[in-house]
Enzyme design. Sequence first.
Site, mmCIF file in Angstrom:
data_model
loop_
_atom_site.group_PDB
_atom_site.id
_atom_site.type_symbol
_atom_site.label_atom_id
_atom_site.label_comp_id
_atom_site.label_asym_id
_atom_site.label_seq_id
_atom_site.Cartn_x
_atom_site.Cartn_y
_atom_site.Cartn_z
ATOM 1 C CG HIS A 145 -2.083 -0.937 1.110
ATOM 2 N ND1 HIS A 145 -1.959 -2.304 1.177
ATOM 3 C CD2 HIS A 145 -3.413 -0.693 0.921
ATOM 4 C CE1 HIS A 145 -3.152 -2.867 1.053
ATOM 5 N NE2 HIS A 145 -4.059 -1.921 0.893
ATOM 6 C CG HIS A 187 2.225 -3.201 6.546
ATOM 7 N ND1 HIS A 187 2.998 -4.230 6.053
ATOM 8 C CD2 HIS A 187 1.185 -3.062 5.699
ATOM 9 C CE1 HIS A 187 2.436 -4.691 4.936
ATOM 10 N NE2 HIS A 187 1.331 -3.998 4.701
ATOM 11 C CG ASP A 204 6.611 -4.284 7.437
ATOM 12 O OD1 ASP A 204 7.776 -4.715 7.565
ATOM 13 O OD2 ASP A 204 5.622 -4.866 7.884
#
Length: 430
Positions: free
Chosen positions: A316, A359, A363
């Site tokens: 994302h 996350h 990350d």
Amino acid sequence: MAPSEDSVSAWSCKQVAQWLQEEGFEQYVELLCTQHRLDGPSLLALTEADLRGPPLGLTVLGDIKRLTIALRRLQRQNQAQVEELGLQPSDSLPAGLSLGAAGAEWSCDGADRRFNGGDRLCNGTELRLRTNDRSGYGSGAAVCHTHSNGRCRQHLAGRLDPEVWKTVISSIYVFFVFGFTSFVMVIVHERVPDMRTYPPLPDIFLDSVPRIPWAFAMAEACGLILCYMFLLILLLHKHRSILFRRLCSLMGTVFLLRCCTMFVTSLSVPGQHLKCASKTYGDSWGKIQRALAIWSGFGMTLTGVQTCGDYMFSGHTVVITLLNFFVTEYTPRTWNLIHTISWVLNLFGIFFILAAHEHYSIDVFIAFYITTRLFLYYHTLANTRAYQHSRRARIWFPMFSFFECNVNGPVPNQYHWPFNKPAFMKTLIG
């Protein structure tokens, strides 16, 4: 003996000094003739780029322009000697092409040099004519000289070839990468660590900020808004084929790298709220069906897709950041409102990803760093034509070399309405 009475190519440093004094540049005699031993042949080869750059580094703009004009006049008067020395004659252009209006701008090695009439004797690897309109190239054709290993090739650089077939190849590339990523996510889900044995790892942000249940949906909403903004820019941009090709090549490359990182290392689930457990989809057909479900839903929770184990690194964040950079890169620098909105959506999207505890912080950080570096490196290389055709680029960046080999420098931000109707839109946008 006066300098004008002898062949310029035979002048000594002393005669060059005398010519400088006669032209009113006695203050540069010490620099040019004493320090750098400028003689007749080197005088004929001198360019405005030489005057501006090291080791000369002249800083007085008026002196640079006046000395450039004097040099061009001397080169025109001695064209035969210029050609004999193997230099590009200062007044030669291919038939049918002209300098155009005074004040044209030439670009050499990526650095802009502006002057009246233009200077075509450039020591750099590339010489490109542009009009005074910095938003793009002039409507007339321009001459681009590319020097490689002592050879010179001339080609028209006033028009960027869309090369739609390359864009189709890049689309196929990113299509298969997304499919492969979906399949790897299925494999990773089967290997997700047991939450009872491997609890969430310590994380400063996740341990300090309470989870916001609706935050991940907001992150995806930010990504959708950025996607719509980019699609509008893509629709109206004159060089939409090049933009889309670059987006596909960069997106595919980053996600291919993501496949490697999340397959090699499986991190524990970042939050207890995630109902993740190792799943076995049985035969290969079951895995393919699950991969198709992820692929068709774009891996988004808004479409009902739930995945586990694909933590290193955040997909994302990659998408949101890459869309932001494309929006800001391919819109004029004066569109401050659009740039501000794009950056706010990018930063808030990253915050929402972390606030949702979907996350780890590492990350998101790695995803942002890799995406921005690849974008900047790609565009820096694409704007440096000297590197595009080098052997090193073909070896280390074969896909980049293939996609960008015919793109002559930066892509200008020019817009036009791609359809014939409505007529007022075509008139308004161009």
